[in-house]
Design a protein around this motif. Structure first.
Motif, short mmCIF file in Angstrom:
data_model
loop_
_atom_site.label_atom_id
_atom_site.label_comp_id
_atom_site.label_asym_id
_atom_site.label_seq_id
_atom_site.Cartn_x
_atom_site.Cartn_y
_atom_site.Cartn_z
N VAL A 184 0.87 -1.17 0.00
CA VAL A 184 0.00 0.00 0.00
C VAL A 184 0.91 1.22 0.00
CG1 VAL A 184 -1.81 1.24 1.23
CG2 VAL A 184 -1.73 -1.25 1.34
N GLU A 185 0.60 2.16 -0.89
CA GLU A 185 1.43 3.36 -1.02
C GLU A 185 0.52 4.58 -1.05
OE1 GLU A 185 5.24 4.27 -3.74
OE2 GLU A 185 3.46 3.63 -4.81
N TRP A 186 0.90 5.62 -0.33
CA TRP A 186 0.11 6.84 -0.35
C TRP A 186 0.99 8.04 -0.09
CZ3 TRP A 186 0.21 3.45 3.70
CH2 TRP A 186 0.56 3.96 4.94
N ASP A 187 0.50 9.18 -0.56
CA ASP A 187 1.12 10.47 -0.25
C ASP A 187 -0.01 11.41 0.15
OD1 ASP A 187 -0.08 11.12 -2.67
OD2 ASP A 187 1.80 11.17 -3.79
N GLU A 188 0.17 12.69 0.02
CA GLU A 188 -0.86 13.64 0.46
C GLU A 188 -2.09 13.65 -0.45
OE1 GLU A 188 -0.84 15.31 3.32
OE2 GLU A 188 1.02 14.22 3.73
N GLN A 189 -1.98 13.14 -1.67
CA GLN A 189 -3.09 13.23 -2.60
C GLN A 189 -3.55 11.89 -3.16
OE1 GLN A 189 -1.52 15.79 -5.56
NE2 GLN A 189 -1.72 17.63 -4.33
N ARG A 190 -2.68 10.91 -3.26
CA ARG A 190 -3.00 9.68 -4.01
C ARG A 190 -2.77 8.44 -3.16
NH1 ARG A 190 -5.97 9.07 -8.29
NH2 ARG A 190 -5.25 7.60 -9.83
N LEU A 191 -3.62 7.43 -3.37
CA LEU A 191 -3.51 6.14 -2.70
C LEU A 191 -3.40 5.06 -3.78
CD1 LEU A 191 -3.88 4.22 -0.18
CD2 LEU A 191 -6.31 4.25 -0.76
N THR A 192 -2.44 4.15 -3.60
CA THR A 192 -2.29 3.01 -4.50
C THR A 192 -2.26 1.74 -3.65
OG1 THR A 192 -0.98 4.34 -6.02
CG2 THR A 192 -0.86 1.96 -6.29
N ALA A 206 -6.46 5.73 -6.46
CA ALA A 206 -7.51 6.71 -6.22
C ALA A 206 -6.94 7.92 -5.49
CB ALA A 206 -8.63 6.10 -5.37
N ASP A 207 -7.59 9.06 -5.67
CA ASP A 207 -7.25 10.22 -4.86
C ASP A 207 -7.75 9.98 -3.45
OD1 ASP A 207 -6.04 11.62 -6.89
OD2 ASP A 207 -7.83 12.72 -7.44
N LEU A 208 -7.02 10.49 -2.48
CA LEU A 208 -7.45 10.32 -1.09
C LEU A 208 -8.81 10.96 -0.83
CD1 LEU A 208 -4.17 10.67 0.97
CD2 LEU A 208 -5.54 8.63 0.60
N GLY A 235 -10.95 18.46 -0.48
CA GLY A 235 -11.07 18.88 -1.87
C GLY A 235 -11.75 17.83 -2.71
N THR A 236 -11.64 18.03 -3.99
CA THR A 236 -12.26 17.10 -4.92
C THR A 236 -11.18 16.31 -5.64
OG1 THR A 236 -12.24 18.75 -6.66
CG2 THR A 236 -14.22 18.64 -5.29
N ALA A 237 -11.57 15.17 -6.11
CA ALA A 237 -10.63 14.30 -6.82
C ALA A 237 -10.30 14.89 -8.18
CB ALA A 237 -11.23 12.91 -6.97
N THR A 238 -9.04 14.81 -8.55
CA THR A 238 -8.61 15.35 -9.84
C THR A 238 -8.41 14.24 -10.88
OG1 THR A 238 -6.31 15.25 -9.13
CG2 THR A 238 -7.50 17.33 -8.79
N ALA A 239 -8.12 13.04 -10.43
CA ALA A 239 -7.89 11.92 -11.36
C ALA A 239 -8.94 10.85 -11.12
CB ALA A 239 -6.49 11.35 -11.14
N PRO A 240 -9.30 10.12 -12.14
CA PRO A 240 -10.30 9.07 -11.95
C PRO A 240 -9.76 7.90 -11.13
CG PRO A 240 -9.40 8.95 -14.16
CD PRO A 240 -8.82 10.19 -13.52
N VAL A 241 -10.68 7.21 -10.49
CA VAL A 241 -10.33 6.00 -9.75
C VAL A 241 -10.09 4.89 -10.77
CG1 VAL A 241 -11.17 4.29 -8.12
CG2 VAL A 241 -11.70 6.70 -7.77
#
Length: 169
Positions: free
Chosen positions: A63-71, A81-83, A137-143
């Protein structure tokens, strides 16, 4: 942050090494070596199958994540997906399952509770929960949900060949 279960990975690497030794032993048992191609296929089928299962379930999930994205890399699927699209499920937001908008429930395989669970795993779950709670905020990239196909899937070929051989007239 990137999290994978280290004790499970270590145990899996050890078992993969044992399976390679078993395959070599089968191939050179008796000193004569394999007589034909089916001897090789049958000798490699079980070790390759066990190795494939261990690589899929023990070595590659993370599992990998940063401030905006989760993989999430599970054994058979990969989720991105965006967080902002992720919500916590289970025991008042403390469970290990994630609700991903457009996908449904996602259980991160590498973060599931196991006998190898320790402080590092609990800390990673806590950090992921806080990252999901902080996401705004809102998601910028599709899941995205994708089937994982890797080079290690070639390890299934000896198993499939052994099944074909077993059912030939």
């Amino acid at each position: 942050m990137r999290y994978y279960n280290r004790p499970v990975r270590r145990a899996s690497w050890a078992i993969v090494a044992v399976m390679a030794a078993v395959a070599v032993q089968f191939l050179h048992d008796g000193g004569g070596g394999p007589r034909d191609v089916w001897d090789v296929v049958l000798a490699l089928a079980l070790p390759c199958g066990v190795t494939w299962v261990l690589v899929r379930t023990g070595l590659t999930p993370y599992v990998e994540w940063d401030e905006q994205r989760l993989t999430v890399h599970n054994p058979f699927l990969r989720y991105e997906a965006d967080l902002a699209d992720v919500r916590l499920l289970g025991r008042a937001g403390k469970g290990g399952a994630l609700g991903v908008e457009g996908v449904g429930t996602v259980l991160p395989w590498a973060m599931t509770r196991s006998v190898f669970d320790g402080q590092r795993a609990e800390r990673a779950r806590r950090e992921l929960r806080s990252a999901v709670r902080r996401a705004t905020g809102t998601a910028t990239a599709p899941v995205r949900r994708r089937l994982r196909v890797e080079w290690t899937d070639l390890l299934l070929l000896p198993m499939l060949a052994a099944f074909v051989w077993a059912f030939l007239p």
